[in-house]
Design a protein around this motif. Structure first.
Motif, PDB file in Angstrom:
ATOM      1  N   GLU A  49      20.854  28.480 -73.639  1.00 43.50           N
ATOM      2  CA  GLU A  49      20.732  29.880 -73.229  1.00 43.50           C
ATOM      3  C   GLU A  49      20.524  29.944 -71.724  1.00 43.50           C
ATOM      4  O   GLU A  49      19.622  29.289 -71.188  1.00 43.50           O
ATOM      5  N   TYR A  50      21.349  30.751 -71.063  1.00 43.86           N
ATOM      6  CA  TYR A  50      21.364  30.789 -69.608  1.00 43.86           C
ATOM      7  C   TYR A  50      20.943  32.159 -69.094  1.00 43.86           C
ATOM      8  O   TYR A  50      21.318  33.183 -69.649  1.00 43.86           O
ATOM      9  N   ASP A  51      20.156  32.150 -68.033  1.00 43.60           N
ATOM     10  CA  ASP A  51      19.659  33.376 -67.437  1.00 43.60           C
ATOM     11  C   ASP A  51      20.711  33.900 -66.457  1.00 43.60           C
ATOM     12  O   ASP A  51      20.741  33.505 -65.290  1.00 43.60           O
ATOM     13  N   THR A  52      21.558  34.786 -66.931  1.00 38.87           N
ATOM     14  CA  THR A  52      22.629  35.318 -66.089  1.00 38.87           C
ATOM     15  C   THR A  52      22.081  36.211 -64.977  1.00 38.87           C
ATOM     16  O   THR A  52      22.703  36.336 -63.929  1.00 38.87           O
ATOM     17  N   ALA A  53      20.901  36.793 -65.178  1.00 39.75           N
ATOM     18  CA  ALA A  53      20.284  37.602 -64.119  1.00 39.75           C
ATOM     19  C   ALA A  53      19.909  36.703 -62.937  1.00 39.75           C
ATOM     20  O   ALA A  53      20.130  37.062 -61.783  1.00 39.75           O
ATOM     21  N   TYR A  54      19.357  35.524 -63.221  1.00 35.61           N
ATOM     22  CA  TYR A  54      19.019  34.558 -62.165  1.00 35.61           C
ATOM     23  C   TYR A  54      20.282  34.142 -61.429  1.00 35.61           C
ATOM     24  O   TYR A  54      20.324  34.142 -60.194  1.00 35.61           O
ATOM     25  N   LEU A  55      21.313  33.802 -62.183  1.00 37.44           N
ATOM     26  CA  LEU A  55      22.574  33.385 -61.555  1.00 37.44           C
ATOM     27  C   LEU A  55      23.177  34.519 -60.732  1.00 37.44           C
ATOM     28  O   LEU A  55      23.727  34.285 -59.650  1.00 37.44           O
ATOM     29  N   GLY A  56      23.055  35.747 -61.216  1.00 35.86           N
ATOM     30  CA  GLY A  56      23.538  36.905 -60.463  1.00 35.86           C
ATOM     31  C   GLY A  56      22.802  37.053 -59.146  1.00 35.86           C
ATOM     32  O   GLY A  56      23.396  37.394 -58.117  1.00 35.86           O
ATOM     33  N   LYS A  57      21.491  36.784 -59.163  1.00 33.35           N
ATOM     34  CA  LYS A  57      20.696  36.848 -57.933  1.00 33.35           C
ATOM     35  C   LYS A  57      21.114  35.747 -56.956  1.00 33.35           C
ATOM     36  O   LYS A  57      21.135  35.961 -55.745  1.00 33.35           O
ATOM     37  N   VAL A  58      21.455  34.575 -57.492  1.00 30.57           N
ATOM     38  CA  VAL A  58      21.945  33.494 -56.630  1.00 30.57           C
ATOM     39  C   VAL A  58      23.217  33.946 -55.922  1.00 30.57           C
ATOM     40  O   VAL A  58      23.360  33.790 -54.704  1.00 30.57           O
ATOM     41  N   VAL A  59      24.139  34.528 -56.664  1.00 30.59           N
ATOM     42  CA  VAL A  59      25.387  35.034 -56.079  1.00 30.59           C
ATOM     43  C   VAL A  59      25.083  36.098 -55.028  1.00 30.59           C
ATOM     44  O   VAL A  59      25.685  36.112 -53.943  1.00 30.59           O
ATOM     45  N   GLU A  60      24.131  36.967 -55.324  1.00 33.00           N
ATOM     46  CA  GLU A  60      23.746  38.022 -54.381  1.00 33.00           C
ATOM     47  C   GLU A  60      23.233  37.427 -53.068  1.00 33.00           C
ATOM     48  O   GLU A  60      23.598  37.883 -51.977  1.00 33.00           O
ATOM     49  N   VAL A  61      22.389  36.403 -53.157  1.00 37.98           N
ATOM     50  CA  VAL A  61      21.855  35.744 -51.960  1.00 37.98           C
ATOM     51  C   VAL A  61      22.992  35.103 -51.166  1.00 37.98           C
ATOM     52  O   VAL A  61      23.072  35.244 -49.941  1.00 37.98           O
ATOM     53  N   VAL A  62      23.893  34.408 -51.860  1.00 35.55           N
ATOM     54  CA  VAL A  62      25.024  33.763 -51.183  1.00 35.55           C
ATOM     55  C   VAL A  62      25.868  34.808 -50.456  1.00 35.55           C
ATOM     56  O   VAL A  62      26.272  34.602 -49.299  1.00 35.55           O
ATOM     57  N   ASN A  63      26.120  35.933 -51.098  1.00 30.77           N
ATOM     58  CA  ASN A  63      26.920  36.989 -50.474  1.00 30.77           C
ATOM     59  C   ASN A  63      26.215  37.602 -49.263  1.00 30.77           C
ATOM     60  O   ASN A  63      26.855  37.913 -48.253  1.00 30.77           O
ATOM     61  N   LYS A  64      24.902  37.780 -49.341  1.00 25.97           N
ATOM     62  CA  LYS A  64      24.145  38.317 -48.207  1.00 25.97           C
ATOM     63  C   LYS A  64      24.179  37.346 -47.028  1.00 25.97           C
ATOM     64  O   LYS A  64      24.302  37.769 -45.869  1.00 25.97           O
ATOM     65  N   LEU A  65      24.063  36.069 -47.333  1.00 22.75           N
ATOM     66  CA  LEU A  65      24.149  35.062 -46.268  1.00 22.75           C
ATOM     67  C   LEU A  65      25.538  35.073 -45.641  1.00 22.75           C
ATOM     68  O   LEU A  65      25.683  35.051 -44.416  1.00 22.75           O
ATOM     69  N   ALA A  66      26.558  35.123 -46.477  1.00 23.64           N
ATOM     70  CA  ALA A  66      27.945  35.131 -45.985  1.00 23.64           C
ATOM     71  C   ALA A  66      28.209  36.349 -45.097  1.00 23.64           C
ATOM     72  O   ALA A  66      28.934  36.249 -44.098  1.00 23.64           O
ATOM     73  N   ALA A  67      27.618  37.484 -45.441  1.00 24.59           N
ATOM     74  CA  ALA A  67      27.809  38.697 -44.643  1.00 24.59           C
ATOM     75  C   ALA A  67      27.275  38.523 -43.221  1.00 24.59           C
ATOM     76  O   ALA A  67      27.739  39.195 -42.302  1.00 24.59           O
ATOM     77  N   LYS A  68      26.326  37.606 -43.049  1.00 21.85           N
ATOM     78  CA  LYS A  68      25.786  37.310 -41.717  1.00 21.85           C
ATOM     79  C   LYS A  68      26.464  36.084 -41.097  1.00 21.85           C
ATOM     80  O   LYS A  68      26.035  35.599 -40.051  1.00 21.85           O
TER      81      LYS A  68
END
Length: 125
Positions: A49-68
């Motif tokens: 069982e995988y926490d997709t909310a956690y993985l979604g937050k990881v993607v969000e952080v990566v995207n925020k970093l990429a935006a900078k």
């Protein structure tokens, strides 16, 4: 390209680990790389069982970093194996399974050296 980076390990509550203000500061200070540690036990919370909310937050952080303009190197963070051995990384249910099959917690020599800590933490029993 020369990278100037920092390490960030994402805990279960990612929102507290790397804020928008932190990302602005990283950019302002000239960092262009984050080695982003994600923790397996926060991803797979129960066997299969995988926490997709956690993985979604990881993607969000990566995207925020990429935006900078900050690159991200994702690694599966692990230190001292598992919460079952006073670390983090391998989910506790997998570690318990492995430890139940082993005669030592870490290794016979390290178990002896760390016996007080192992006893205090009530692990590897």
């Amino acid at each position: 390209m020369i990278f100037h980076g920092v390490n960030v390990v994402l805990p279960a509550n990612i929102d507290e680990a790397l804020t928008d203000g932190d990302i602005v500061n990283l950019d302002r200070w000239g960092f262009n790389l984050v080695r982003l540690g994600v923790v397996w036990e926060h991803i797979e919370t129960k066997q299969g069982e995988y926490d997709t909310a956690y993985l979604g937050k990881v993607v969000e952080v990566v995207n925020k970093l990429a935006a900078k303009g900050i690159y991200t190197l994702i690694n599966v963070h692990q230190d001292f194996a598992s919460s079952k051995t006073c670390g983090q990384g391998i989910p506790a249910f997998y570690a318990a399974e492995v430890l139940s099959q082993e005669k030592s917690c870490v290794s016979p020599r390290l178990d002896h050296l760390m016996s007080a800590l192992i006893e205090q933490a009530d692990v590897c029993k």
